[in-house]
Design an enzyme around this catalytic site. Structure first.
Site, short mmCIF file in Angstrom:
data_model
loop_
_atom_site.label_atom_id
_atom_site.label_comp_id
_atom_site.label_asym_id
_atom_site.label_seq_id
_atom_site.Cartn_x
_atom_site.Cartn_y
_atom_site.Cartn_z
N SER A 137 0.83 -1.20 0.00
CA SER A 137 0.00 0.00 0.00
C SER A 137 0.86 1.25 0.00
CB SER A 137 -0.93 0.00 1.21
OG SER A 137 -0.21 -0.29 2.37
N HIS A 194 -3.63 -3.98 -5.16
CA HIS A 194 -3.77 -3.65 -3.74
C HIS A 194 -5.13 -4.06 -3.18
CE1 HIS A 194 -4.25 -0.44 -0.44
NE2 HIS A 194 -3.52 -1.41 0.03
N GLU A 223 -7.31 -2.24 -5.95
CA GLU A 223 -6.76 -1.15 -6.77
C GLU A 223 -5.65 -1.71 -7.66
OE1 GLU A 223 -7.43 2.63 -3.75
OE2 GLU A 223 -5.73 1.31 -3.41
N ASN A 266 -6.72 4.61 0.38
CA ASN A 266 -5.90 4.94 1.55
C ASN A 266 -5.60 6.43 1.63
OD1 ASN A 266 -5.84 2.37 2.49
ND2 ASN A 266 -3.69 1.98 2.04
#
Ligand code: 3HC
Length: 294
Positions: free
Chosen positions: A128, A149, A161, A200
């Site tokens: 991440s 991700h 992702e 995130n």
């Protein structure tokens, strides 16, 4: 390692997951549920055992609740082969790396993966915080390398992702999108790399704002979680969620964000630093914002 069965030649689409922490284990079993023959690889026998035990119990609980057919569950569990041998990546069309967020460890892992991986395999890092362009020099065929991700808990969270670097081939991106769909996830494709990607970047800046409000004495942890759940519809408030993710992980994501972008919004607030320094890492160890000290 001697006590795991040898990998059988694959007849189903084949996935190798390297790293059997909280994410890697659940990614492996998610793919197995969708028909993949999966090799889950870790240097740690304890991690492999713990990943297989916890995922087996989560999936068997689904059976008890009538949410999953018993045969489907047992077939999926049997599709995952545990291995401490990197040779087990051979024959996998897709390889997901989900080891610690540490450049040196990842580089060493890629060297070992690339010794054995098929030339045509795509390698997705579940990192991440490290975009694939920060790691691509350690991968032999970087045109087949990108970020893929997942979110925690990976057996439940549907977003993936897919983030290409400048080195990633279009065909690799399409294969990663197809892979995510094939294992029941909803992929989104980013046009280019950005720290935090999408979810995130939004989430961790919001978590920091929640901590600033508590640190500033405006509201308690419990009431802030209550407010966010009720006003914004989050299933967990920012503090409960931080405890789930792990406060050390939250701190590391923020620290790396500050290092990579220089944007002060990422700089971890004092109360988070203090908890981590005292070994309070959230649900996994020591308690956190919402869980009692162990
Ligand atoms: N792992 C696996 N399964 C879990 C789990 C976990 N950690 N926690 C709960 N579950 C399962 C339960 O076993 C239950 O399954 P069942 O219905 O088959 O028995 C199911 O989830 C529902 O559990 P609960 O009713 O107890 O709880 P909720 O309805 O609140 O659902 C949740 C749990 C899905 C975790 C939900 O609270 C949620 O969506 N939370 C937000 C999670 C989130 O935002 N994750 C992203 C974190 S950021 C990230 O991952 C990025 C990374 O880079 C750090």
């Amino acid at each position: 390692m001697s006590d795991w069965p040898e990998a059988e030649p694959a007849t189903d689409p084949t996935l190798a997951v390297v790293g059997a922490g909280a994410m890697g284990g659940q990614i492996a079993y998610q793919a197995a549920l969708h028909g993949y023959a999966v090799r889950l690889i870790s240097r740690s026998d304890d991690r492999l055992r713990s990943a297989s035990t916890s995922c087996a119990s989560l999936l068997r609980r689904r059976v008890e609740k009538g949410k999953l057919d018993g045969d489907t569950c047992e077939t999926a569990l049997a599709r995952v082969t545990l291995s401490s041998d990197f040779g087990a990546v051979a024959g996998a069309a897709t390889i997901i790396e989900s080891v610690a967020e540490d450049r040196a460890i990842k580089r060493e892992v890629y060297a070992r993966i690339c010794e054995h991986a098929d030339d045509t395999a795509i390698i997705g890092t579940n990192s991440s915080t490290l975009a694939s362009s920060l790691l691509e020099q350690s991968v032999t065929r970087s045109e087949r390398f990108l970020n893929v991700h997942f979110f925690n808990p990976a057996l439940l969270m549907t977003l993936v992702e897919v983030v290409p670097g400048p080195h990633t081939a279009e065909d690799t991106i399409l294969r990663a999108m197809d892979f995510a769909r094939a294992i029941g996830k909803t992929p989104v494709r980013l046009a280019r790399e950005e720290y935090g990607f999408i979810a995130n970047r939004i989430l961790f800046i919001a978590i920091q704002e929640a901590m600033r409000l508590v640190e500033g004495g405006y509201i308690s942890v419990e009431e802030c979680d209550l407010a966010v759940r009720n006003a914004l519809g989050w299933p967990m408030g920012p503090f409960e969620l931080s405890d789930l993710v792990g406060l050390d992980v939250v701190e590391a994501i923020l620290d790396e964000g500050f290092r990579q972008t220089g944007d002060e919004r990422w700089e971890p607030v004092g109360m988070l630093r203090d908890l981590v320094a005292r070994g309070r890492l959230g649900n996994k160890s020591g308690g956190g914002f919402t869980t009692a000290t162990a």
